[in-house]
Write an enzyme that holds these catalytic residues in place. Structure first.
Site, PDB file in Angstrom:
ATOM      1  N   GLU A   1       7.675 -37.999  53.875  1.00  0.00           N
ATOM      2  CA  GLU A   1       6.846 -39.122  53.394  1.00  0.00           C
ATOM      3  C   GLU A   1       5.476 -39.179  54.055  1.00  0.00           C
ATOM      4  OE1 GLU A   1       9.306 -42.643  53.595  1.00  0.00           O
ATOM      5  OE2 GLU A   1      10.755 -41.817  52.203  1.00  0.00           O
TER       6      GLU A   1
ATOM      7  N   GLU B   1      15.212 -38.193  48.263  1.00  0.00           N
ATOM      8  CA  GLU B   1      15.722 -39.348  49.018  1.00  0.00           C
ATOM      9  C   GLU B   1      15.731 -40.537  48.074  1.00  0.00           C
ATOM     10  OE1 GLU B   1      14.177 -40.172  53.052  1.00  0.00           O
ATOM     11  OE2 GLU B   1      14.536 -42.296  52.622  1.00  0.00           O
TER      12      GLU B   1
END
Ligand SMILES: *[C@@H]1O[C@H](CO)[C@@H](O)[C@H](O)[C@H]1NC(C)=O
Ligand SMILES: *[C@@H]1O[C@H](CO)[C@@H](O)[C@H](O)[C@H]1NC(C)=O
Ligand SMILES: *[C@@H]1O[C@H](CO)[C@@H](O)[C@H](O)[C@H]1NC(C)=O
Ligand SMILES: *[C@@H]1O[C@H](CO)[C@@H](O)[C@H](O)[C@H]1NC(C)=O
Ligand SMILES: *[C@@H]1O[C@H](CO)[C@@H](O)[C@H](O)[C@H]1NC(C)=O
Ligand SMILES: *[C@@H]1O[C@H](CO)[C@@H](O)[C@H](O)[C@H]1NC(C)=O
Length: 673
Positions: free
Chosen positions: A188, A264
């Site tokens: 991320e 995810e």
């Protein structure tokens, strides 16, 4: 038109990603669905997985006594038993806070290498023992400080970062016989094109051509555009992985033809609504976004529930002291897909939405086996933590499925059902019903709302079970650890949850006294962080609801003059908020002073004075908090006591250091009231 054109479902799926989902429901009343492989198949299915780490989410699992630990692992990984996961993704520990704690790096320092730290190696080994075909993935959240040569950025010296990551993959094979199948870039956070190309080149040069690259574990757009515009990058990247995609991908990514993953997803409290979220996205990530793998953050909720995102795992195992664990509904919604399909199977093109809400997917092994998974989760019973879920309606409906092509002559199918039943609050998960007789190539199901069905040729499904684990109980009020473990199975002491820094078992064989075996804080430089780690190191333990307690510990500063260590009570924040942790902190420093503060940062000083403490000698700190009364003792002598208006009123016990420095702890004890 969207639901009517059943035969052209792959075109429909693509269309649905472009239209508002609601538009797909309104234009037809057909309740007849065809399951057909004659027009070709859809994408390869890559599996359903769980993510351990990002960060420290399996921390408490390793401290379960047998047989409970084995049972939990069986519910997660054993084929034909529970979740029967196809994929295990783990954090490549970076010595930094990565959501619910820190995970140790295999290289704390540039000249250091150790492939036995933490619990991810163990977890991968246990998963592989149960399912030799499990897909293994590694992804870093953070990196030890030396990687950035003091700069909080991993790409300035890409060759250093690449060789650090590749050494983790080589170590997995060399020390644990684990073949890592996929590696990611930086969770991320930004990716770097030069870095990705160098990673591919270095993997190939090391004979690791089989290790595939996922990029970029963030949003779809930036990586898709970069890959489109760069042929070498296109060849380096095998899978486009996005996080929390809300079941949709972007047309440019779909058109490219690369495998698309929700690398995810989930992150939702694991009650029945969490189970509903998971059931809906497992189907609709493919139906709406053509994603062929979905990975749950997290695998198992094995961290203190008062840390961020408590219980956001497929099941709950957060009480090693009692042995209690809970097989939550997401385990069984996973089983609906995982027990009846395997990576390498293909989706059919005939997948889609149901006329009155819900969805269905169909998968085949191309050898005649067929698995259909149907979900009718209503909006309010399947909301995930993110992104927002636009409104839609689901009503009870009758659905007829016609089997065509390779499946036309099937005569009997196994039937599995979960009923969430939010009305009676008596849900039934993963029950085997009487097999379906296929009549004239079709079968009909009466679908209520909030149900999951699997219809399949695979006869081996099983709802695994063990006797009820022991009842839940709070963390013991009396707790001691002398860290006297000669050959520890794990580098970390039970129940300590590091929130900044890394606390490891340490052995000093030259010590003639009682402190041969200790716990040592080992991170000496601020890591390349993923969130804002504290400037101090800290490890928490105990029960967040504790108010009154005595915490004591032998402490040993190794940093001359400016070193410092503390014990603390009522520590109120961990995870990404650890910098703002408050509580009551009792410090001694190597400059001969002590301090009492009401925050971890050490800025709110309640008292300070002389202690005579120095580095390289052992001292015993004792901190007592009762109501608003606080006292601190050094080696059994009272240094300070007072009544103060304490905020917070409750929290964990803790130990730590005043900077990234070496220090040791021994004979930790807490007595809570
Ligand atoms: C692993 O995969 C192979 C080949 O696909 C298969 O034959 C075997 O049964 C699988 N093993 C398990 C335990 O699933
Ligand atoms: C389905 O899979 C099983 C193994 O799970 C295999 O033995 C069988 O041949 C396959 N095909 C059909 C039509 O069942
Ligand atoms: C859901 O149904 C209600 C009641 O019939 C209706 O008012 C609403 O517009 C519907 N919502 C959607 C998104 O279709
Ligand atoms: C069987 O299906 C075929 C084609 O779908 C149809 O023409 C026929 O009438 C059906 N027969 C029965 C007994 O339902
Ligand atoms: C190990 O013990 C010796 C003897 O007490 C001591 O001098 C030394 O500082 C200790 N080293 C560490 C790293 O604790
Ligand atoms: C903590 O101690 C204070 C003061 O004695 C008391 O009022 C309070 O009830 C205690 N809290 C607990 C949870 O025992």
């Amino acid at each position: 038109m969207c639901v009517g054109g059943r035969v052209e479902m792959s075109a429909v799926s693509r269309l649905c990603t472009l239209l508002l989902i609601s538009a797909c429901f309104t234009l037809t009343s057909a309740e007849h669905y065809s399951i057909d492989d004659q027009a070709g198949l859809g994408r390869v299915f890559d599996g359903i997985g769980g993510l351990s780490g990002g960060g420290a989410t399996s921390r408490l699992l390793i401290n379960y006594a047998e047989p409970y630990r084995t049972q939990i692992l069986d519910y997660l990984f054993k084929p034909n038993f529970g979740a029967s996961l196809h994929i295990l993704k783990v954090e490549i520990g970076g010595d930094a806070q990565s959501t619910d704690g820190t995970e140790p790096s295999h290289m704390h320092y540039e000249d250091d290498e150790n492939y036995f730290r933490g619990y991810e190696w163990w977890l991968m080994t246990e998963a592989k023992k149960r399912n030799p075909n499990i897909t293994l993935i590694g992804l870093p959240w953070a990196f030890p400080g030396w990687i950035g040569r003091g700069v909080n950025w991993p790409y300035d010296f890409p060759d250093v970062t690449v060789s650090y990551i590749v050494s983790w993959i080589i170590g997995a094979k060399q020390y644990h016989d684990l073949d890592i199948d996929y590696v990611g870039i930086w969770n991320e956070r930004n990716f770097d094109i030069k870095y990705i190309k160098l990673l591919r080149y270095t993997l190939d040069k090391a004979g690791l051509e089989r290790v595939r690259i996922i990029a970029s574990d963030n949003l779809w757009e930036p990586i898709t555009l970069s890959v489109l515009g760069d042929e070498e990058l296109r060849e380096a990247v095998d899978v486009l992985g996005a996080h929390y995609p809300g079941t949709t991908s972007v047309p440019a990514a779909v058109k490219m033809g690369k495998q698309l993953w929700a690398s995810e997803d989930y992150s939702t409290f694991n009650d029945e609504v969490g189970g509903g979220c998971w059931a809906r996205i497992l189907n609709q990530n493919y139906v709406n976004g053509l994603m062929s793998a979905t990975i749950s953050w997290n695998l198992v909720a094995s961290y203190y529930q008062n840390l961020p995102f408590g219980r956001d795992g497929l099941m709950t195992a957060q009480e090693p002291w009692s042995g209690n664990y809970v097989v939550e509904s997401p385990i069984w919604t996973t089983a609906h897909t995982t027990q009846f399909s395997q990576p390498g199977w293909k989706y059919l093109q005939t997948v889609g939405h149901l006329t009155h809400g819900g969805s269905y997917v169909a998968l085949t092994d191309q050898k005649g086996n067929l698995t259909i998974v149907i979900e009718t989760m209503t909006h309010d019973h399947s909301v995930c933590i993110r992104p927002p879920l636009p409104p839609y309606n689901v009503t009870a409906q009758t659905a007829t499925f016609s089997l065509k092509g390779s499946f036309a002559s099937l005569s009997e199918l196994q039937l599995w059902n979960s009923k969430f039943d939010f009305k009676t609050k008596k849900p039934v998960f993963f029950q085997k019903l009487a097999p379906i007789k296929v009549s004239n190539g079709s079968f009909t199901l009466d679908l209520d709302v909030d149900e999951v069905y699997t219809v399949t040729t695979i006869p081996t499904g099983l709802k695994g079970s063990y006797p009820e684990p022991p009842p839940s109980s709070p963390f013991p009020k009396t707790y001691k650890d002398d860290f006297n473990v000669k050959n520890p199975s794990f580098s970390e002491a039970p129940d300590f949850a590091d929130q900044t820094g890394v606390f490891e078992y340490f052995m000093n064989l030259t010590d003639p006294g009682p402190h041969v075996y200790t716990l040592r804080q080992v991170v000496t430089q601020r890591p390349i962080t993923w969130v804002a780690d504290a400037d101090q190191t800290v490890s928490v333990i105990g029960d967040y609801s504790w108010q009154n307690m005595t915490v004591s510990c032998d402490v040993f500063m190794e940093k001359e003059n400016s070193g410092g260590v503390f014990v603390a009570a009522r520590l109120d924040k961990g995870g990404g908020s650890v910098r703002n942790a408050r509580g009551i902190f009792f410090w001694v420093l190597a400059d001969g002073t002590y301090r009492v503060t009401s925050d971890l940062s050490g800025l709110s000083v309640l008292a300070e004075g002389l202690s005579g403490t120095r580095a390289n000698t052992w001292n015993t700190l004792t901190l007592t908090v009762k109501g608003n009364f606080v006292s601190g003792e050094l080696n059994g002598y009272l240094l300070w006591k007072n009544t103060v208006d304490l905020v917070p009123k409750n929290g964990w016990a803790a130990i730590g250091t005043s900077s990234f420095e070496l220090a040791q702890f021994d004979n930790f004890a807490v007595q809570a009231e």
